[in-house]
Design a protein around this motif. Structure first.
Motif, short mmCIF file in Angstrom:
data_model
loop_
_atom_site.label_atom_id
_atom_site.label_comp_id
_atom_site.label_asym_id
_atom_site.label_seq_id
_atom_site.Cartn_x
_atom_site.Cartn_y
_atom_site.Cartn_z
N ASP A 233 0.82 -1.22 0.00
CA ASP A 233 0.00 0.00 0.00
C ASP A 233 0.85 1.27 0.00
O ASP A 233 0.33 2.36 0.21
CB ASP A 233 -0.94 0.02 1.21
N GLY A 234 2.15 1.11 -0.18
CA GLY A 234 2.99 2.28 -0.40
C GLY A 234 3.83 2.74 0.78
O GLY A 234 4.53 3.74 0.66
N GLN A 235 3.78 2.03 1.92
CA GLN A 235 4.57 2.46 3.07
C GLN A 235 5.81 1.59 3.21
O GLN A 235 5.75 0.44 3.63
CB GLN A 235 3.75 2.40 4.36
N LEU A 236 6.97 2.16 2.89
CA LEU A 236 8.22 1.43 3.01
C LEU A 236 8.78 1.54 4.42
O LEU A 236 8.57 2.55 5.10
CB LEU A 236 9.24 1.99 2.02
N PRO A 237 9.50 0.53 4.90
CA PRO A 237 10.16 0.64 6.21
C PRO A 237 11.16 1.79 6.20
O PRO A 237 11.85 2.02 5.21
CB PRO A 237 10.88 -0.71 6.35
N GLN B 186 5.07 3.84 -9.43
CA GLN B 186 5.29 4.99 -8.55
C GLN B 186 5.27 4.57 -7.09
O GLN B 186 4.37 3.86 -6.65
CB GLN B 186 4.20 6.03 -8.81
N LYS B 187 6.25 5.04 -6.31
CA LYS B 187 6.31 4.78 -4.88
C LYS B 187 6.31 6.07 -4.07
O LYS B 187 6.47 6.03 -2.85
CB LYS B 187 7.57 3.97 -4.55
N GLY B 188 6.12 7.17 -4.73
CA GLY B 188 6.08 8.46 -4.05
C GLY B 188 6.43 9.55 -5.04
O GLY B 188 7.18 9.32 -5.99
N SER B 189 5.87 10.73 -4.85
CA SER B 189 6.21 11.84 -5.74
C SER B 189 5.98 13.15 -5.01
O SER B 189 5.26 13.22 -4.01
CB SER B 189 5.37 11.79 -7.02
N TYR B 190 6.62 14.19 -5.53
CA TYR B 190 6.48 15.52 -4.94
C TYR B 190 6.74 16.54 -6.04
O TYR B 190 7.77 16.49 -6.71
CB TYR B 190 7.49 15.71 -3.81
N THR C 224 -1.98 4.20 -9.06
CA THR C 224 -0.89 4.16 -8.08
C THR C 224 -1.29 3.28 -6.91
O THR C 224 -2.34 3.50 -6.30
CB THR C 224 -0.57 5.58 -7.57
N PHE C 225 -0.46 2.29 -6.59
CA PHE C 225 -0.74 1.43 -5.44
C PHE C 225 -0.74 2.25 -4.16
O PHE C 225 0.10 3.12 -3.97
CB PHE C 225 0.32 0.32 -5.34
N GLY C 226 -1.69 1.94 -3.28
CA GLY C 226 -1.77 2.65 -2.01
C GLY C 226 -2.72 3.83 -2.03
O GLY C 226 -2.99 4.42 -0.99
N PHE D 212 0.78 6.50 -25.20
CA PHE D 212 1.96 6.84 -24.40
C PHE D 212 1.64 6.99 -22.92
O PHE D 212 2.14 6.23 -22.09
CB PHE D 212 2.60 8.12 -24.93
N SER D 213 0.81 7.94 -22.54
CA SER D 213 0.56 8.22 -21.12
C SER D 213 -0.93 8.34 -20.82
O SER D 213 -1.58 9.29 -21.25
CB SER D 213 1.27 9.51 -20.70
N VAL D 214 -1.46 7.35 -20.08
CA VAL D 214 -2.86 7.34 -19.63
C VAL D 214 -2.85 7.02 -18.14
O VAL D 214 -2.46 5.92 -17.75
CB VAL D 214 -3.71 6.31 -20.39
N GLU D 215 -3.24 7.98 -17.30
CA GLU D 215 -3.16 7.78 -15.85
C GLU D 215 -4.42 8.25 -15.14
O GLU D 215 -5.10 9.18 -15.60
CB GLU D 215 -1.96 8.54 -15.27
N LEU D 216 -4.70 7.60 -14.00
CA LEU D 216 -5.72 8.10 -13.07
C LEU D 216 -5.05 9.18 -12.24
O LEU D 216 -4.03 8.93 -11.59
CB LEU D 216 -6.23 6.99 -12.16
N CYS D 217 -5.59 10.39 -12.23
CA CYS D 217 -4.90 11.48 -11.52
C CYS D 217 -5.87 12.60 -11.20
O CYS D 217 -6.71 12.97 -12.02
CB CYS D 217 -3.75 12.02 -12.37
N GLY D 218 -5.73 13.14 -10.01
CA GLY D 218 -6.56 14.27 -9.59
C GLY D 218 -5.84 15.59 -9.63
O GLY D 218 -6.39 16.61 -9.21
N GLY D 219 -4.59 15.62 -10.13
CA GLY D 219 -3.80 16.85 -10.13
C GLY D 219 -4.15 17.79 -11.27
O GLY D 219 -5.04 17.53 -12.08
N THR D 220 -3.43 18.91 -11.31
CA THR D 220 -3.64 19.88 -12.38
C THR D 220 -2.58 19.67 -13.46
O THR D 220 -1.46 19.27 -13.17
CB THR D 220 -3.55 21.32 -11.85
N HIS D 221 -2.95 19.95 -14.72
CA HIS D 221 -2.07 19.65 -15.84
C HIS D 221 -2.09 20.76 -16.88
O HIS D 221 -3.06 21.52 -16.97
CB HIS D 221 -2.47 18.32 -16.50
#
Length: 880
Positions: free
Chosen positions: A299-303, A589-593, A650-652, A668-677
């Motif tokens: 779910d995306g939480q690494l030790p 993806q495991k994290g982004s900023y 994205t998992f998690g 090329f690029s098809v994603e589920l995303c709630g951000g602005t583009h």
């Protein structure tokens, strides 16, 4: 029935009662500052209870992954020692959001348990809330009457606030509850003592299996209770305990939820479950802990060493230690269980199957890391235990040292101490830990007041930031939050263009305007389903006063900043697709900023990304930017339709039934995303990687600039090249010139080393003529001229090799600073009790410095060169 059949029957039953079946939320809590992990089934529905959001259905049911190892609800210490507590567990639940209430909820729970699952009615006990005068909540007569009509009054138990008033945390939705307990003892035990006497008495076979919570109140920050806008039902049934009851077992670990894992690990260790106390505890701990670790990572939480990541690392290390101590594992073993788990939960929690290899690799790296220090740490701890009085306590400073040096979490040390009849000084450990925290970082704690309601009318929140940069809005509520830096205000509007920080994209900043008065918004966060506008503007109180008479509020974002953030966010989409082309389809993806300065992206990959590979990815991204591909945005797409069309999720992340799909070229690029583009990729301008590194086992990180920042970096690099060209006048090939200069420097450096070596040998020969005898001791005490501290050390060792019974104190001025060294023959250390470390500390006082080392050799530095001669004289006195 198998556990899979039991789970499915629960869901089918509530589907037949008009409930929408929804997937589990990720184990790791998102957008909820009050929670680290989802610790109950209701966590993902909190805003529906508070009236801040609208549920997709008034009736919902699911099975939710929960973790209880931190905060108010913490079962870690019980895991393995009893048969029914777990770190991660499944919570089967059904919810009513302002629809049915106590009558239906209790009747259906009775129907499912006794008519569908066929549990014996005479073994079931129920409890109701007895009331609490301080909170002003009366005895739950309604629940009593409902139960009395089904089970009879002799099977009803009154419960106090501790047992029968459910609260998720210090604040939030809460209410009285009615628990259902079952007596699983054999007939002989039942005949001797009534199960009613053993309810809530921690008996392993008289356990709570279901809790019906009647959400009626919200606990405020001041401790008071406020009635919720509507009455709700929140039920939670422990899946593992239900399986124990239905399958007729005496322990959760005897059910097929755990038995395959236990048998697998036991066979690997050459053991058999049920034949040894500590071996059995170890097998239970491992079977429990591996589920929590695996699903947290999936779910995306690494030790890691902080927050949620540290909790997962603690759980993993606890399991590894049990395997090491009681099952004889000296090599990594936890990772080998993952294929078995993935198969068991396929179709229930598919995220583990999808990331099986990644989860295995992360756990393997963590095991290897801990095993490297485990044996040394256990040896140290064994010595400490031997030196501690019987029934005594291990000092807090030592517990901290074991954590800091050997990676032993405090609860692991406490566990080992308990196994040896000892305890730990928890307060002393906390003091030592807090001292470290105070040294390494500022305290970021916050203290929030309750919300001040400005408009108590029902509102449907609207985010218009995809299409608008400003919007007229109404002020709904606000609260003041005290922080270490001062105070800030959290503001909720009914409509906003401000994007709240989600999915790696930072929140918008801007202003709220009210006539000629405006306040700055520094950030926007999402808290559950609320968009929180954050302001430190001192004019906010005045703003609220003016709003009471002039409600023409306008929210405006900082468009220049938003544009840069949007470019960085969109570039991340292009980059991910390019990475999959160059590095492989395993990349996820495991994290982004993304902020206005850069995009940072963490992804699953098990080797360093080479410069050549980074270059290929850059080329693809920049080609897509030059192609100026138009944004294809689709909103409210059914999620299954989006996934079937190839959209990347994205998992998690928790997705609803309808999602937003962002496409830049369907091939090329098809994603589920709630951000602005950006409206088209050309607006990004330029893309350039600036860093590549490792984050943790199996996870790499890249950072990149876009647009103006990327251009500025190129211009800076060009300026450096031009400056170099200026320095190498007349030479067209700057790279060739620099290489020649470096080669020349290497040759000269070797010559200098040879000269220095010759000089050092000359100094040594001179010192050999200055040896003084003090009894049987040969003394050298001189200030010498050497190029660096290493040369002083080398000189001392070479003198020791030449002279028996040597006592040598040397001083030198190196780069304007005093340096001291003391070398003593081993036999003088042993026979005369001389100690170079102690001597050097006294000498260093003369040069206003300090140092230390071993008994036979020590060094020191200082700030006062004028004290060198005095330091050498003081050094001579010790041998006398």
């Amino acid at each position: 029935m198998t556990s899979k059949e039991i789970r499915q029957q629960f869901l089918d039953f509530f589907k037949s009662k008009g409930h929408l079946i929804v997937p589990s939320a990720p184990l790791v809590a998102k957008n909820d500052p009050t929670l680290m992990f989802n610790n109950s089934g209701m966590a993902q529905f909190k805003d529906f209870f508070l009236g801040n959001g609208t549920p997709p259905s008034k009736r919902i049911a699911d099975t939710q992954k929960c973790l209880r190892v931190s905060g108010k609800h913490n079962d870690l210490e019980d895991v393995g020692f009893d048969t029914y507590h777990h770190t991660m567990f499944e919570m089967l639940g059904n919810w009513s959001f302002g629809d049915y209430f106590k009558k239906e909820a209790l009747a259906w729970s009775w129907e499912l348990l006794t008519e569908v699952f066929k549990l014996p009615k005479d073994r079931i006990y129920v409890s109701v809330f007895q009331g609490d005068e301080k909170d002003g909540v009366p005895f739950d007569q309604e629940a009593w009457d409902i139960w009395a009509s089904m089970v009879g009054e002799d099977r009803i138990i009154l419960g106090n606030k501790k047992d029968n008033f459910w609260e998720m945390g210090d604040t939030g939705p809460c209410g009285p509850c009615s628990e259902i307990h079952i007596d699983l003892r054999d007939a002989e035990e039942v005949a001797q003592k009534s199960g009613k006497e053993l309810v809530n008495a921690d008996h392993p076979q008289v356990v709570e299996i279901w809790n019906n919570v009647f959400m009626q109140f919200e606990r405020m920050a001041d401790g008071s209770l406020v009635s919720l806008p509507a009455k709700h039902v929140d039920t939670g049934m422990g899946f593992e305990r239900l399986c124990m009851a239905i399958q007729g077992k005496q322990s959760n670990y005897d059910t097929d939820v755990f038995s395959n894992t236990i048998n697998f690990v036991a066979a690997k260790a050459g053991k058999k479950y049920g034949e040894g106390k500590w071996e059995d505890i170890a097998l239970r701990v491992i079977a429990d802990h591996i589920r929590a670790i695996a699903f947290a990572i999936a779910d995306g939480q690494l030790p890691s060493n902080n927050k949620a990541g540290y909790v997962i690392r603690r759980i993993l290390r606890r399991a590894v230690r049990y395997g090491y101590t009681y099952l004889g594992f000296r090599e990594p073993f936890m990772h080998s269980i993952i294929p078995l788990l993935a198969e068991q939960f396929d179709g229930v929690f598919p995220e583990l199957v999808a990331q099986q290899e990644f989860v295995e690799r992360v756990i393997l790296e963590e095991e290897n890391s801990f095993l490297r220090t485990l044996e040394t740490g256990l040896t140290r701890l064994d010595k400490i235990i031997a030196e501690t009085e019987k029934n005594g306590r291990i000092a807090g400073e030592i517990v901290f040292e074991l954590n800091d040096t050997f990676g032993f979490p405090s609860d692991l040390t406490a566990l080992i101490a308990r196994e040896n009849g000892l305890s730990i000084d928890e307060e002393g450990y906390k003091i030592a830990l807090q001292a470290q925290k105070d040294r390494s970082r500022k305290d970021s704690s916050k203290e929030a007041t309750d919300w001040t309601i400005v408009s108590d009318e029902d509102f449907d929140f609207e985010f218009v930031g995809y299409d608008e940069t400003e919007a007229s809005a109404s002020l709904i509520k606000y609260r003041k939050v005290k922080t270490k830096a001062g105070s800030e205000y959290h503001i909720v509007l009914d409509k906003t263009p401000f994007y709240a920080e989600m999915g790696g994209q930072v929140g918008d900043s801007g202003v709220l305007e009210l006539g000629d008065l405006s306040i700055k918004i520094s950030d926007t966060k999402k808290e559950n389903d609320l968009f929180i506008h954050i302001s430190t503007d001192k004019n906010f109180e005045k703003f609220v006063e003016q709003y009471a008479t002039n409600k023409t509020l306008v929210a405006k974002i900082d468009t220049a900043r938003r544009s840069k953030i949007t470019s960085n966010h969109t570039a991340t989409h292009l980059m991910l697709s390019a990475m999959r082309e160059v590095l492989g389809s395993h990349i996820s993806q495991k994290g982004s900023y993304q902020n206005e300065d850069l995009t940072r992206f963490d992804f699953s990959h098990f080797s360093k990304v080479t410069d050549e590979e980074l270059g290929k990815i850059e080329d693809i991204v920049n080609a897509k930017i030059r192609a100026n591909i138009a944004l294809d945005e689709k909103r409210n797409v059914p999620i299954q339709e989006a996934i079937a069309a190839g959209a990347t999720a994205t998992f998690g992340e928790k997705y609803g039934d309808f999602v937003r799909v962002i496409t830049f070229d369907p091939n090329f690029s098809v994603e589920l995303c709630g951000g602005t583009h950006v409206p088209s990729t050309g607006q990004i301008g330029l893309f350039k990687f600036v860093a590549e590194s490792s984050v943790s086992a199996g996870v790499r990180r890249v950072e990149a600039y876009t647009g103006e920042n990327a251009l500025a970096m190129f211009e800076e690099q060009l300026a450096i090249v031009n400056e170099l060209k200026g320095l190498f006048k007349g030479q067209a090939d700057v790279v060739k010139a620099v290489k020649a200069l470096l080669e020349e420097k290497a040759v000269l450096s070797k010559k200098i080393e040879a000269f220095e070596s010759e000089k050092l040998q000359a100094i040594k020969e001179t010192l050999l003529t200055k040896v003084q005898s003090v009894g049987e001791v040969n003394v050298i005490a001189e200030v010498v001229s050497v190029p660096n501290a290493d040369a002083l050390k080398q000189l001392a060792y070479e003198l020791k090799a030449k002279i028996d019974n040597l006592y040598c104190v040397l001083g030198a001025e190196v780069a304007g600073k005093p340096q001291l060294a003391v070398m003593i023959a081993d036999n003088l250390v042993a026979d005369k009790g001389l100690n170079a470390g102690q001597i050097i500390r006294d000498m260093a006082k003369e040069v206003k410095g300090g140092g230390g080392g071993q008994p036979f050799f020590a060094t020191a530095g200082g700030s006062d060169v004028s004290g060198l001669a005095k330091a050498i004289e003081k050094g001579k006195t010790f041998v006398a």
